[in-house]
Design a protein around this motif. Structure first.
Motif, mmCIF file in Angstrom:
data_model
loop_
_atom_site.group_PDB
_atom_site.id
_atom_site.type_symbol
_atom_site.label_atom_id
_atom_site.label_comp_id
_atom_site.label_asym_id
_atom_site.label_seq_id
_atom_site.Cartn_x
_atom_site.Cartn_y
_atom_site.Cartn_z
ATOM 1 N N THR A 137 -6.355 -3.776 2.229
ATOM 2 C CA THR A 137 -5.975 -4.810 3.198
ATOM 3 C C THR A 137 -7.181 -5.671 3.543
ATOM 4 O O THR A 137 -7.107 -6.908 3.567
ATOM 5 N N LYS A 138 -8.312 -5.007 3.816
ATOM 6 C CA LYS A 138 -9.544 -5.726 4.191
ATOM 7 C C LYS A 138 -9.936 -6.737 3.113
ATOM 8 O O LYS A 138 -10.172 -7.908 3.402
ATOM 9 N N ASN A 190 2.726 -1.801 4.345
ATOM 10 C CA ASN A 190 2.275 -0.407 4.274
ATOM 11 C C ASN A 190 3.472 0.536 4.252
ATOM 12 O O ASN A 190 4.378 0.401 5.080
ATOM 13 N N ALA A 194 -7.330 -9.536 2.445
ATOM 14 C CA ALA A 194 -7.354 -10.485 3.570
ATOM 15 C C ALA A 194 -8.578 -11.380 3.503
ATOM 16 O O ALA A 194 -8.486 -12.600 3.686
ATOM 17 N N VAL A 216 1.472 -8.712 8.311
ATOM 18 C CA VAL A 216 1.281 -7.296 7.974
ATOM 19 C C VAL A 216 2.432 -6.507 8.578
ATOM 20 O O VAL A 216 2.631 -6.512 9.800
ATOM 21 N N ASN A 241 0.834 -1.198 0.000
ATOM 22 C CA ASN A 241 0.000 0.000 0.000
ATOM 23 C C ASN A 241 0.871 1.253 0.000
ATOM 24 O O ASN A 241 1.526 1.550 1.008
ATOM 25 N N THR A 267 -1.044 -1.053 11.023
ATOM 26 C CA THR A 267 -0.193 -2.205 10.671
ATOM 27 C C THR A 267 -0.123 -3.192 11.830
ATOM 28 O O THR A 267 -0.319 -4.395 11.655
ATOM 29 N N PRO A 277 -5.335 2.007 2.084
ATOM 30 C CA PRO A 277 -4.754 0.816 2.712
ATOM 31 C C PRO A 277 -5.775 -0.010 3.491
ATOM 32 O O PRO A 277 -5.724 -1.235 3.487
ATOM 33 N N ALA A 300 -3.702 -4.801 12.517
ATOM 34 C CA ALA A 300 -4.078 -5.777 11.480
ATOM 35 C C ALA A 300 -3.175 -7.002 11.574
ATOM 36 O O ALA A 300 -3.627 -8.137 11.353
ATOM 37 N N VAL A 325 1.030 -8.229 3.685
ATOM 38 C CA VAL A 325 0.665 -6.836 3.403
ATOM 39 C C VAL A 325 1.819 -5.968 3.861
ATOM 40 O O VAL A 325 2.427 -6.231 4.919
#
Ligand SMILES: NC(=O)c1ccc[n+]([C@@H]2O[C@H](COP(=O)([O-])OP(=O)(O)OC[C@H]3O[C@@H](n4cnc5c(N)ncnc54)[C@H](O)[C@@H]3O)[C@@H](O)[C@H]2O)c1
Length: 287
Positions: free
Chosen positions: A125-126, A143, A129, A184, A92, A170, A121, A173, A141
């Motif tokens: 990410t959501k 960031n 995932a 992550v 991201n 970060t 992000p 998650a 992931v």
């Protein structure tokens, strides 16, 4: 290089693919064997990187997407699955720079900048995932933060605030997704040697990085302990490591690729001056 550092055949999504940092990371992911989905609001930025990766013998495809729009994010992930296969790794990096302070920034500007830097992000990410969990596949992931996310930066309130938030996003998650084998992490760049970005901008006919940017940023080199600024490829190498099996026990971590900026106590003299006072010449830039 050990196989643990390779990403052969794995699908990696790079979000934010300007000729500068995003392109540098996308090119290193492709060199490590990943099939790279190049995602950007600007279709020209996405296409130029994908074209360059394919010209070098790698595998990549461009995707235009506004990261602040959830329906575009899910549609883009569907398109990536259809063209390259399901996403296993995500980086991201979308950003809108807007150097405003607390007294000059409007609420609309604040909301817009935070939407690009945080909603993007969050949404990618959501949904990456969710798909990995449904398929029972492990993934990663990454960031992109900034040294401005670790310390207060006057006149850049939205950016510094969003990047600090992305650090704790970060960690949160990482803990939540760890039971699913999804790691992550974050990577902290700092002021960047823009030479690679300028070369790509010029070659791709884009005005993203200009010669005056390169000169302005170069002045910062003697402020960092190593006496030279990191390049987009430096970030790319670190991104490959964090996506790879070599980092299988690394999650919730931040990796500064910042030439020592965050390690430096504020009273310490700038890198070049320090090296000089110790009777050494600062390190030369090595490509
Ligand atoms: N350049 C630096 O020195 C530096 C330093 C520290 C951290 N960083 C971080 O590294 C990352 C890349 O930085 P850069 O300087 O290469 O950025 P850049 O401005 O060159 O590229 C950012 C890309 O994000 C895209 N983007 C903007 N809004 C979007 C949206 N709504 N949807 C999809 N894409 C969108 C832009 O089109 C652009 O291609 C950023 O996260 C930035 O904060 C950069």
């Amino acid at each position: 290089m050990s196989d643990a550092f390779r990403l052969d055949g794995q699908v990696a999504v790079m979000v934010g693919t300007s000729p500068n940092i995003g392109a540098g990371i996308a090119l290193r992911l492709a060199a490590a064997g990943a099939k790279v989905a190049c995602v950007d609001l600007d279709p020209a930025a996405a296409s130029a990187v994908a074209r360059e990766i394919r010209a070098l013998g790698g595998s990549a495809a461009p995707f235009a997407c506004d990261v602040t729009d959830e329906s575009q994010v899910t549609r883009t992930l569907d398109d990536i699955t259809a063209e390259l296969g399901p996403a296993e790794h995500l980086v991201n990096g979308p950003v809108r720079y807007l150097e405003k302070g607390i007294r000059t920034m409007t609420l609309a500007e604040w909301r817009y900048q935070l939407a690009v830097l945080l909603d993007g992000p969050f949404l990618f990410t959501k949904h990456v995932a969710e798909r990995l969990i449904a398929a029972g596949t492990e993934g990663s992931v990454l960031n992109l933060i900034s040294t401005a996310g670790h310390q207060g930066e006057p006149g850049n309130i939205g950016y510094a605030t969003a990047k600090a938030a992305l650090l704790n996003f970060t960690r949160s998650a990482a803990v939540e997704l760890a039971p699913h084998g999804i790691r992550v992490n974050s990577l902290t760049p700092t002021s960047t040697d823009l030479t690679e970005g300028l070369e790509r901008s010029t070659r791709w006919g884009m005005s993203t990085v200009l010669p005056e940017h390169v000169d302005a940023v170069r002045m910062a080199a003697d402020q960092v302990p190593l006496g030279r600024l990191p390049t987009p490829s430096d970030y790319g190498n670190a991104a490959v490591f964090l996506a790879s099996r070599a980092a299988r026990s690394v999650t919730g971590a931040d990796l500064p690729v910042d030439a020592g900026s965050l390690a430096k106590y504020w009273r310490t003299k700038p890198g070049a001056q320090l090296a000089h006072s110790l009777g050494r010449t600062p390190l030369e830039h090595t490509p």
